[in-house]
Design an enzyme around this catalytic site. Sequence first.
Site, PDB file in Angstrom:
ATOM      1  CG  ASN A  11    -103.224 -51.311 -79.684  1.00 10.72           C
ATOM      2  OD1 ASN A  11    -104.110 -50.501 -79.408  1.00 10.72           O
ATOM      3  ND2 ASN A  11    -102.543 -51.980 -78.758  1.00 10.72           N
ATOM      4  CE  LYS A  13     -99.476 -49.866 -77.835  1.00  5.58           C
ATOM      5  NZ  LYS A  13     -98.293 -50.335 -77.144  1.00  5.58           N
ATOM      6  CG  HIS A  97    -102.278 -54.822 -75.441  1.00  5.20           C
ATOM      7  ND1 HIS A  97    -101.281 -54.259 -74.683  1.00  5.20           N
ATOM      8  CD2 HIS A  97    -101.875 -54.722 -76.729  1.00  5.20           C
ATOM      9  CE1 HIS A  97    -100.317 -53.819 -75.504  1.00  5.20           C
ATOM     10  NE2 HIS A  97    -100.654 -54.097 -76.744  1.00  5.20           N
ATOM     11  CD  GLU A  99     -99.438 -51.120 -73.882  1.00  3.94           C
ATOM     12  OE1 GLU A  99    -100.501 -50.598 -74.286  1.00  3.94           O
ATOM     13  OE2 GLU A  99     -98.383 -51.113 -74.558  1.00  3.94           O
ATOM     14  CD  GLU A 171     -99.161 -57.392 -79.067  1.00  2.00           C
ATOM     15  OE1 GLU A 171     -98.888 -56.653 -80.010  1.00  2.00           O
ATOM     16  OE2 GLU A 171     -99.784 -57.017 -78.080  1.00  2.00           O
ATOM     17  N   GLY A 177     -93.108 -51.648 -77.771  1.00  2.00           N
ATOM     18  CA  GLY A 177     -92.743 -50.249 -77.579  1.00  2.00           C
ATOM     19  C   GLY A 177     -91.296 -50.038 -77.166  1.00  2.00           C
ATOM     20  CB  SER A 217     -90.460 -53.161 -81.816  1.00  2.00           C
ATOM     21  OG  SER A 217     -90.515 -52.578 -80.520  1.00  2.00           O
TER      22      SER A 217
HETATM   23  C1  PEP Z   1     -98.773 -53.215 -79.282  1.00  2.00           C
HETATM   24  O1  PEP Z   1     -99.151 -52.291 -78.609  1.00  2.00           O
HETATM   25  O2  PEP Z   1     -99.535 -54.194 -79.424  1.00  2.00           O
HETATM   26  C2  PEP Z   1     -97.454 -53.135 -79.908  1.00  2.00           C
HETATM   27  C3  PEP Z   1     -96.979 -54.199 -80.466  1.00  2.00           C
HETATM   28  O3  PEP Z   1     -96.791 -51.929 -79.825  1.00  2.00           O
HETATM   29  P1  PEP Z   1     -95.434 -51.513 -80.612  1.00  2.00           P
HETATM   30  O4  PEP Z   1     -95.649 -51.882 -82.065  1.00  2.00           O
HETATM   31  O5  PEP Z   1     -95.299 -50.052 -80.400  1.00  2.00           O
HETATM   32  O6  PEP Z   1     -94.325 -52.322 -80.020  1.00  2.00           O
END
Ligand code: PEP
Length: 256
Positions: A11, A13, A97, A99, A171, A177, A217
Amino acid sequence: MKNRKPLMAANWKMNLSLDEARDLLAGIKGAAIDFDKVDVLVAPPFTTLQLARELLSGTDVFIAGQNMHWEAKGAFTGEISPLMLKEAGCTHVILGHSERRALFLETSETVNQKVEASIEAGLTPIVCIGETLEEREEEKTFDIIGAQLRESLKSKCQQGKLPEGLIMAYEPVWAIGTGKTATPEQAQEAHLFVRRWLKENVGHDTGEAIRILYGGSVRPENIKELMSQPDIDGALIGGASLRADSFLSIIRFYEG
Ligand code: PEP
């Protein structure tokens, strides 16, 4: 032994210029990836989809949108339709997601409309769910992800038409992040909850077949342990998917 083929999904973003994307896509294209062992997907920003389609043609790498509207067309300024994603080369779309839920006020009700529209359009949805830190600390994790599952998958469940190909992504919001990964045991516990919910609500075989990705992460250093858990079928990767070396070493978890 899991029968589900692992999927490593990037992803991006709102990151990477066209030049940066070109370099990363060339790195993925040129890499030795055993596509019998792993599925690979990239979700670039909308303006990079065309480039991804061109540069990844002839490979087995899938392309996804990061979001979409549920309507086919119309007066929805700033939105993109399922058909437009398909025309740009997408086979998949990320929906719900955290976000989008937190920053753009997306709800499980609208995610449900998007899940329905994506399936009708022939796109595979990757449906994201997960609890915040506060919700985990209040021991509400399973209430929250149970409600997100129920509401986000509602219409296809009611019609008895949830496809086996649908993909879930667990998630935990506190791990996205932040550099804080759920422990493999915490992630497995949540994935098992999701798997059981699916088996109870859409049938044993569909629940067994649906892939559940972990996101939050994920790094080359933690992917193997996460993938050793029985109900973790791959990863949705943000930060570590923006560089070819780290994304490829996550993809090639099977080598170690
Ligand atoms: C994500 O955006 O779905 C995500 C898991 O980001 P990160 O790997 O940076 O934590």
